[in-house]
Design a protein around this motif. Structure first.
Motif, PDB file in Angstrom:
ATOM      1  N   LEU A  30      -8.249   6.871  -4.279  1.00 29.81           N
ATOM      2  CA  LEU A  30      -7.580   6.281  -5.521  1.00 29.81           C
ATOM      3  C   LEU A  30      -6.970   4.781  -5.168  1.00 29.81           C
ATOM      4  CD1 LEU A  30      -5.941   9.224  -7.351  1.00 29.81           C
ATOM      5  CD2 LEU A  30      -8.306   8.068  -8.023  1.00 29.81           C
ATOM      6  N   ARG A  31      -6.338   4.511  -4.142  1.00 29.26           N
ATOM      7  CA  ARG A  31      -5.806   3.284  -3.641  1.00 29.26           C
ATOM      8  C   ARG A  31      -6.879   2.450  -3.385  1.00 29.26           C
ATOM      9  NH1 ARG A  31      -1.563   5.697   0.783  1.00 29.26           N
ATOM     10  NH2 ARG A  31       0.133   6.322  -0.816  1.00 29.26           N
ATOM     11  N   GLY A  32      -8.018   2.722  -2.805  1.00 28.17           N
ATOM     12  CA  GLY A  32      -9.009   1.970  -2.667  1.00 28.17           C
ATOM     13  C   GLY A  32      -9.570   1.356  -3.993  1.00 28.17           C
ATOM     14  N   TRP A  33      -9.762   2.290  -4.886  1.00 28.09           N
ATOM     15  CA  TRP A  33     -10.286   1.937  -6.181  1.00 28.09           C
ATOM     16  C   TRP A  33      -9.205   0.968  -6.977  1.00 28.09           C
ATOM     17  CZ3 TRP A  33      -8.433   2.745 -11.229  1.00 28.09           C
ATOM     18  CH2 TRP A  33      -9.527   2.528 -12.226  1.00 28.09           C
ATOM     19  N   GLY A  34      -7.911   1.247  -6.857  1.00 31.23           N
ATOM     20  CA  GLY A  34      -7.126   0.411  -7.454  1.00 31.23           C
ATOM     21  C   GLY A  34      -7.026  -1.053  -6.927  1.00 31.23           C
ATOM     22  N   ALA A  35      -7.160  -1.106  -5.459  1.00 29.97           N
ATOM     23  CA  ALA A  35      -7.057  -2.453  -4.951  1.00 29.97           C
ATOM     24  C   ALA A  35      -8.108  -3.143  -5.011  1.00 29.97           C
ATOM     25  CB  ALA A  35      -6.999  -2.304  -3.326  1.00 29.97           C
ATOM     26  N   TYR A  36      -9.492  -2.321  -5.339  1.00 34.66           N
ATOM     27  CA  TYR A  36     -10.681  -3.362  -5.496  1.00 34.66           C
ATOM     28  C   TYR A  36     -10.529  -3.879  -6.953  1.00 34.66           C
ATOM     29  CZ  TYR A  36     -15.595  -4.089  -6.481  1.00 34.66           C
ATOM     30  OH  TYR A  36     -16.878  -4.825  -6.925  1.00 34.66           O
ATOM     31  N   PHE A  37      -9.951  -2.999  -7.885  1.00 38.95           N
ATOM     32  CA  PHE A  37      -9.886  -3.599  -9.415  1.00 38.95           C
ATOM     33  C   PHE A  37      -8.647  -4.308  -9.621  1.00 38.95           C
ATOM     34  CE2 PHE A  37     -13.130  -0.507  -9.751  1.00 38.95           C
ATOM     35  CZ  PHE A  37     -14.002  -1.181 -10.283  1.00 38.95           C
ATOM     36  N   ARG A  38      -7.716  -4.486  -8.680  1.00 37.92           N
ATOM     37  CA  ARG A  38      -6.416  -4.985  -9.244  1.00 37.92           C
ATOM     38  C   ARG A  38      -6.530  -6.494  -9.498  1.00 37.92           C
ATOM     39  NH1 ARG A  38      -3.069  -4.418  -4.097  1.00 37.92           N
ATOM     40  NH2 ARG A  38      -3.012  -2.265  -4.978  1.00 37.92           N
ATOM     41  N   ASN A  39      -7.463  -7.379  -8.802  1.00 39.12           N
ATOM     42  CA  ASN A  39      -7.236  -8.599  -9.241  1.00 39.12           C
ATOM     43  C   ASN A  39      -7.956  -8.851 -10.482  1.00 39.12           C
ATOM     44  OD1 ASN A  39      -5.713  -9.427  -7.119  1.00 39.12           O
ATOM     45  ND2 ASN A  39      -7.386  -9.207  -5.687  1.00 39.12           N
ATOM     46  N   GLY A  40      -8.678  -8.151 -10.916  1.00 39.95           N
ATOM     47  CA  GLY A  40      -9.486  -8.253 -11.955  1.00 39.95           C
ATOM     48  C   GLY A  40      -8.763  -8.654 -13.174  1.00 39.95           C
ATOM     49  N   ASN A  41      -7.891  -8.179 -13.578  1.00 40.13           N
ATOM     50  CA  ASN A  41      -7.141  -8.560 -14.873  1.00 40.13           C
ATOM     51  C   ASN A  41      -5.626  -9.157 -14.440  1.00 40.13           C
ATOM     52  OD1 ASN A  41      -9.026  -7.460 -16.668  1.00 40.13           O
ATOM     53  ND2 ASN A  41      -8.377  -5.473 -16.227  1.00 40.13           N
ATOM     54  N   SER A  42      -5.585  -9.730 -13.598  1.00 36.23           N
ATOM     55  CA  SER A  42      -4.319 -10.305 -13.097  1.00 36.23           C
ATOM     56  C   SER A  42      -3.681 -11.587 -13.708  1.00 36.23           C
ATOM     57  CB  SER A  42      -4.225 -10.445 -11.398  1.00 36.23           C
ATOM     58  OG  SER A  42      -5.143 -11.657 -11.125  1.00 36.23           O
TER      59      SER A  42
END
Length: 48
Positions: A30-42
């Motif tokens: 879950l942390r990896g998934w969150g880190a991957y998509f974190r910048n998408g809607n920043s």
């Protein structure tokens, strides 16, 4: 896929495992998934 990895970690046949063991398995996924998509809607997309 994220959904498949979560299902694999929480499958009924592993129901006798303690919750803490399931959390240990799921946290990196879950942390990896969150880190991957974190910048998408920043940032905002609207023009000012």
């Amino acid at each position: 896929m994220l959904r498949d990895r979560v299902r694999a970690a929480t499958v009924i046949s592993k129901a006798e495992r303690p919750v803490s063991a399931v959390v240990v398995d799921l946290n990196p996924v879950l942390r990896g998934w969150g880190a991957y998509f974190r910048n998408g809607n920043s940032r905002r997309t609207e023009k000012q």
